[in-house]
Design an enzyme around this catalytic site. Structure first.
Site, mmCIF file in Angstrom:
data_model
loop_
_atom_site.group_PDB
_atom_site.id
_atom_site.type_symbol
_atom_site.label_atom_id
_atom_site.label_comp_id
_atom_site.label_asym_id
_atom_site.label_seq_id
_atom_site.Cartn_x
_atom_site.Cartn_y
_atom_site.Cartn_z
ATOM 1 C CB SER A 293 -0.896 0.007 1.245
ATOM 2 O OG SER A 293 -1.536 1.247 1.425
ATOM 3 C CE1 TYR B 235 -3.853 -1.860 4.809
ATOM 4 C CE2 TYR B 235 -3.462 0.418 4.156
ATOM 5 C CZ TYR B 235 -3.673 -0.907 3.814
ATOM 6 O OH TYR B 235 -3.709 -1.281 2.504
ATOM 7 C CE LYS C 40 -1.654 -4.228 3.204
ATOM 8 N NZ LYS C 40 -1.962 -5.521 2.537
#
Length: 351
Positions: free
Chosen positions: A122, A146, A150
């Site tokens: 991402s 988040y 990643k």
């Protein structure tokens, strides 16, 4: 570049991106096995030609058994939680699934001799980049859990790939997505995850009458109209990049985006124009973990993977999404058995 049919294991292949990619893999002649626990995916979205296993991609025992039962040439790993605000409010959920689950899967690949791992990463790993557009040489400084999950998984893959003195090394390609949107051109697949906070999906649902309004999270950013700016990429172009990553023989990480940013207000206005419907917007406070701008510099993918987006305009992306939402107004009830759909403005996405 490999052109022979490959045996591919796709985790999260019943989800939005995974299902589109699976269908492109099948169309390209590859043999596909899908693993999905249906937490946010739909069994109906899985390509009928693919073999399907309902299980958790982070379950080391189950995955080791499946991956030991046959030879897989590559794994494409989509399975992961992706909602930024939820990662802020419940980071443990994200570290357990996105980091621990991915590590379990990577170790299974190494133990069973899988040669290639394509990872769904991402743009969130960049955090609030100093320069726009952001390219792969930019500092990685995620500002939410988040994004950190990643980046940790990218580091893990890099460490496994750089192991020396091992005949079970794992080549990897990490694809750093910017904002994925749109639907398949034949109208059969679209963004059907009920709690997804993607702005174009939320705007289309509002135009369809499934939501009261779109929430705009933050109107005081240092941007042209005070709202966040994002780079949108069509789902078909994103899926194609995974095919190219499989066949390229490359190792490393690549941005995937169109190189043009649109504000939240610009996206809502485009959705209104395309749908011909008014889309009420409610101004809300900023959400934790949202950077003001994220726009891709994707020249590396163009040069090294031969990737060329075919549906780069925002109008094309919105038009495909709007057609799908109009044709599939009730595609949600079979999903999220433990997570009821909350069609209120408070659940609307800011980007």
């Amino acid at each position: 570049m490999s052109t022979k049919p490959l045996s591919i294991l796709v985790t999260g292949g019943a989800g939005y991106i995974g299902s589109h990619t699976t269908r492109q893999l099948v169309a390209a002649g590859h043999q596909v096995t899908v693993v999905d626990n249906l937490y946010s995916g739909h069994k109906w979205a899985v390509a009928p030609e693919a073999e399907f296993h309902e299980c958790d991609a982070g379950d080391a025992k189950a995955m080791r058994a499946l991956m030991g039962s046959r030879r897989f040439d590559a794994v494409i790993h989509f399975a992961g939680h992706i909602v930024v605000p939820e990662s802020v409010s419940d980071p443990g959920k994200y570290y357990q699934n996105n980091v621990v689950g991915s590590l379990n899967l990577i170790e299974c690949c190494q133990q069973t001799g899988v040669g290639l791992f394509v990872f769904s990463s991402s743009a969130a790993i960049y955090g609030n980049p100093a320069e726009i557009p952001v390219n792969e040489s930019a500092l990685t400084h995620p500002i939410n859990p988040y994004g950190r999950t990643k980046l940790i998984t990218e580091w893990t893959l890099k460490d496994f790939a750089e192991r020396t003195g091992s005949d079970t090394g794992l080549r990897y390609v990490a694809l750093r997505y910017f904002n994925v949107a749109g639907a398949s051109l034949d109208g059969t697949l679209g963004q059907a995850t009920p709690e997804a906070t993607h702005l174009i999906k939320v705007a289309c649902e509002t135009a369809c009458g499934k939501r009261d309004a779109v929430s705009v999270f933050g109107t005081d950013y240092d941007t042209t109209d005070g709202t966040c700016i994002r780079d949108y990429i069509h789902i078909a172009d994103l899926a194609q990049a995974h095919i190219l990553a499989l066949e390229s023989g490359k190792c490393g990480f690549y941005n995937l985006g169109n190189g043009e940013g649109y504000s939240v207000r610009q996206v809502i206005e485009t959705c209104e124009r395309v749908s011909g419907k008014p889309i009420p917007a409610i101004e809300e406070p900023r959400r934790p973990g949202d950077p003001p701008r994220l726009v891709a510099g994707a020249q590396k993918a163009i040069d090294e993977l031969g990737w060329k987006p075919q549906f780069a305009s925002l109008d094309q992306i919105v038009e495909s999404a709007w057609r799908w939402h109009q044709a599939n107004p009730n595609r949600y009830p079979d999903c999220y058995p433990c997570h009821p759909v909350r069609l209120t403005s408070q659940n609307a996405g800011g980007w």
